[in-house]
Write a protein that holds these residues in place. Sequence first.
Motif, PDB file in Angstrom:
ATOM      1  N   UNK A  82      40.045  14.697 -35.689  1.00  0.00           N
ATOM      2  CA  UNK A  82      40.293  13.953 -34.465  1.00  0.00           C
ATOM      3  C   UNK A  82      41.803  13.939 -34.172  1.00  0.00           C
ATOM      4  N   UNK A  83      42.152  13.916 -32.901  1.00  0.00           N
ATOM      5  CA  UNK A  83      43.557  13.769 -32.503  1.00  0.00           C
ATOM      6  C   UNK A  83      43.650  12.610 -31.521  1.00  0.00           C
ATOM      7  N   UNK A  84      44.635  11.720 -31.758  1.00  0.00           N
ATOM      8  CA  UNK A  84      44.808  10.577 -30.866  1.00  0.00           C
ATOM      9  C   UNK A  84      46.244  10.540 -30.350  1.00  0.00           C
ATOM     10  N   UNK A  85      46.394   9.860 -29.222  1.00  0.00           N
ATOM     11  CA  UNK A  85      47.728   9.591 -28.707  1.00  0.00           C
ATOM     12  C   UNK A  85      48.532   8.854 -29.792  1.00  0.00           C
ATOM     13  N   UNK A  86      49.787   9.273 -29.973  1.00  0.00           N
ATOM     14  CA  UNK A  86      50.627   8.604 -30.960  1.00  0.00           C
ATOM     15  C   UNK A  86      50.539   9.218 -32.353  1.00  0.00           C
ATOM     16  N   UNK A  87      49.547  10.082 -32.575  1.00  0.00           N
ATOM     17  CA  UNK A  87      49.439  10.739 -33.885  1.00  0.00           C
ATOM     18  C   UNK A  87      50.682  11.567 -34.170  1.00  0.00           C
ATOM     19  N   UNK A  88      51.054  11.536 -35.433  1.00  0.00           N
ATOM     20  CA  UNK A  88      52.088  12.478 -35.850  1.00  0.00           C
ATOM     21  C   UNK A  88      51.393  13.736 -36.286  1.00  0.00           C
ATOM     22  N   UNK A  89      51.702  14.841 -35.634  1.00  0.00           N
ATOM     23  CA  UNK A  89      50.981  16.069 -35.938  1.00  0.00           C
ATOM     24  C   UNK A  89      51.933  17.192 -36.326  1.00  0.00           C
ATOM     25  N   UNK A  90      51.322  18.250 -36.831  1.00  0.00           N
ATOM     26  CA  UNK A  90      52.112  19.382 -37.318  1.00  0.00           C
ATOM     27  C   UNK A  90      51.490  20.679 -36.800  1.00  0.00           C
TER      28      UNK A  90
END
Length: 591
Positions: free
Chosen positions: A216-224
């Motif tokens: 899942x991906x959400x607003x505010x997630x720190x992603x790479x």
Amino acid sequence: STLENIRNFCIIAHIDHGKSTLADRLLDATHAVAERDRMDQILDTMDIERERGITIKAQAVRVLYPREDGEYNLNLIDTPGHVDFAYEVSRAIAACEGALLVVDASQGIQAQTLANLYLAMEHDLEIIPILNKIDLPMADVPAATEELVELLGVDPDDIIKISAKTGQGVPEVLDAIVDRVPHPETTEEETRGLVFDSYYDPYRGVVSLVRLVDGELKKGDEVKAMRADERFELLEVGCYSPKPTALPSLRAGEVGYVIAGLKDIEALRVGDTVTRVAQPAEKALPGYAQALPTVFSGLYPTEGDDFERLRDALSKLQLNDASLFFEPENSKMGFGFRCGFLGLLHMEIVQERLEREFDLDLIASSPSARYEVVMEDEVRIVTNPSDLPEAYLEIREPVVRATLIGPKEYVGQVMSLCHERRGVQVGMEYISSRRVQLTYDLPLAEIITDFFDALKSRTKGYASFDYDFKGYEVSDLVKVEVIVSGDIVDALSIIVHRDKAYYRGRALVEKLKELIPRQQFEVPIQAAMGKRVIARETVRAYRKDVIAKCYGGDITRKRKLLEKQKAGKRRMKQVGSVEIPQEAFLAALKL
Ligand code: GDP
Ligand code: MG
């Protein structure tokens, strides 16, 4: 929504068979667009697409389809049909589980029908065959059905007959999507999203289209970004329905967009995998093979000081068009970029997008294929005819395997055209009792000229054609240079087969004589092979001021003339002492 209620599918077809129109109908049927916002080919959002009536970019749209057994979440990806944009199609296909294969019932299977079908089959997509335009008087449903049955081995009853224009049959298409396309599956706990397209938005930064495979991906997630090894924060996630709509999250199986708001546009490229920093995935998803540019040309700003702006524009456009290649180049035209394209249409579109979206005025030099030149101690790659060394052991040119489909009456015409273009026949088969598929190996250089136009005119528009890169083959090629007013204009040089050098040199000079406007002095134009001049023409000096002709005439006519001159000027480049218009650089394509 649960995985079981999601369907991801694309629409594939030969150009003009009705993909975008069917997309419109699917949006209508699911009430995705308010009445006041409706328009034809709504997913062709770029101005160039609307003006030319073709799809260039794939588009991803989510619609809701309520049925008795539940509400389904359909992700539709509309794709371009032209061979130059096959790379767009292949990326869209990797984000889907099913494909609607649309065939115009008045045309039958065409070359890009096959090319796109094979791409979809390579990715194991469920294929739903659809015959479109059954409202047309020329529609021949039995013949087209026969072709599809032969090609796909399907039951004739599985072919859905529709009119994307009237909407007839469209409800059956919706049900077939739900019933036949498998729902997505997920295997991993950790988040993995495949970036299948990206573009640069001046206000929002980099917007990437993502197919969430796991997690899942959400607003505010720190992603790479796993390949680029870059971290960032997600400013927004959402989907197009068809307007961009923010969502709380994107989940496994879904298609949508993520906004990273990056300044560094290198950080999130097409083919990369996004994961969450908190709980990263171990392995990235398989990305995409790099597209191989086949046509090369120098792009130069008409204003010399626009070089840096052009570099910036190319980087931004490359984000949206991963197949575009460029590197700086310096020639008599000044400072510019040698660019690689997937074909001539692609080249034309890139030039036009750069001019419109980035407000540049550009000149493209004479297009060239990519050659391998074998020297004593190295193999040199030449994409600019002026870089061809004087001495070499051998030279190899790119060869494509072409598929040509047409009515059997025209087989002789197609064969003689391919023969004139140095083609070697590989195969011939009947795809139905009336239509034939020919396979030829052809030098790429022979088809990036006016091959397509010639094919259309000799077959009254009935034949279609598609090709795939095959490999490099040794050939007897020479460089023909063009000398204008005593100066070699490298941007006009061409590499041609020795047997055609004399004829092409002569034709090119005659064409240039028509295209290079009169100057205040006489302009001799010559074609040369090595030191030997093989053709010569002269553009006479002009005598009168153009305005003088309207002397006393009405003022609007004068103004129109001036405007015309100005518009013409934008597409000119001063080379040495002579102004050369854009068309002159493209003249070699139409001899
Ligand atoms: P695409 O290139 O596959 O996206 O094709 P388009 O959707 O742009 O359609 C090409 C042309 O065919 C347009 O002029 C459409 O209006 C027309 N067209 C599409 N579907 C139908 C149909 O079912 N019946 C008729 N008569 N025309 C259609
Ligand atoms: Mg279209």
